[in-house]
Design an enzyme around this catalytic site. Structure first.
Site, PDB file in Angstrom:
ATOM      1  N   THR A   1       0.824  -1.209   0.000  1.00 16.67           N
ATOM      2  CA  THR A   1       0.000   0.000   0.000  1.00 16.67           C
ATOM      3  C   THR A   1       0.859   1.259   0.000  1.00 16.67           C
ATOM      4  O   THR A   1       2.029   1.236   0.367  1.00 16.67           O
ATOM      5  CB  THR A   1      -0.959   0.022   1.205  1.00 16.67           C
ATOM      6  OG1 THR A   1      -0.202   0.046   2.410  1.00 16.67           O
ATOM      7  CG2 THR A   1      -1.873  -1.187   1.195  1.00 16.67           C
ATOM      8  N   ASP A   2       0.245   2.346  -0.411  1.00 18.08           N
ATOM      9  CA  ASP A   2       0.938   3.632  -0.439  1.00 18.08           C
ATOM     10  C   ASP A   2       0.521   4.482   0.766  1.00 18.08           C
ATOM     11  O   ASP A   2      -0.166   3.999   1.667  1.00 18.08           O
ATOM     12  CB  ASP A   2       0.677   4.356  -1.764  1.00 18.08           C
ATOM     13  CG  ASP A   2      -0.798   4.637  -2.015  1.00 18.08           C
ATOM     14  OD1 ASP A   2      -1.600   4.631  -1.056  1.00 18.08           O
ATOM     15  OD2 ASP A   2      -1.152   4.877  -3.175  1.00 18.08           O
ATOM     16  N   GLN A   3       0.904   5.755   0.783  1.00 18.73           N
ATOM     17  CA  GLN A   3       0.584   6.625   1.917  1.00 18.73           C
ATOM     18  C   GLN A   3      -0.911   6.885   2.066  1.00 18.73           C
ATOM     19  O   GLN A   3      -1.360   7.301   3.125  1.00 18.73           O
ATOM     20  CB  GLN A   3       1.339   7.950   1.795  1.00 18.73           C
ATOM     21  CG  GLN A   3       2.824   7.794   2.044  1.00 18.73           C
ATOM     22  CD  GLN A   3       3.558   9.122   1.991  1.00 18.73           C
ATOM     23  OE1 GLN A   3       3.022  10.124   1.525  1.00 18.73           O
ATOM     24  NE2 GLN A   3       4.780   9.125   2.485  1.00 18.73           N
TER      25      GLN A   3
END
Length: 140
Positions: A15-17
């Site tokens: 996942t990203d931020q």
């Protein structure tokens, strides 16, 4: 369309931020689905590679519809979209736990000699693969 459904564990590191699966990871999920699809036909990439043959991606298309987040369940549905004896196109849906389509995609492949990257005919080089792919396409 006959598909193979493969569960995907959505890992935190994917996942990203924003807390959603980073877009490039869907290509990895496509590969997981494609491998399971091939295995469902009784075939095996590792056996092909023992013959010094690999199957690179020529083209990849991805369309993003909904985000998938860490902690959700995800699935990749994979099928044989097109096959002509030389090129193979696999289709993919990435679905969330409520069976909504999150990502739609395709990848196009050929087989090549590992050392020269010279294209080979799947029909001639791996007749068992060819027959199973034809059966799958014609059975649609």
């Amino acid at each position: 369309m006959s598909t193979i459904r493969t569960p995907i564990e959505v890992r935190y590191q994917e996942t990203d931020q924003m807390g959603v699966v980073y877009h490039a990871n869907y290509l990895v999920w496509f590969e997981i689905g494609r491998t399971k699809f091939i295995e469902s036909l009784g075939l095996n990439y590792a056996e092909m590679e023992k013959e010094n043959v690999v199957s690179p991606v020529l083209d990849a298309n991805i369309s993003f519809k909904k985000p998938i987040r860490y902690g959700e369940k995800a699935y990749v549905e994979t099928w044989l979209e097109q096959y002509d004896g030389l090129r193979t196109v696999y289709g993919y849906y990435i679905k969330n736990e409520t069976d909504d389509i999150a990502v739609i995609g395709t990848t196009k492949h050929v087989i090549v000699k590992r050392d020269t990257f010279r294209p080979l005919s799947l029909r001639k080089s791996f007749p068992e693969w060819h027959e199973k792919y034809l059966q799958h396409i014609e059975g649609e």
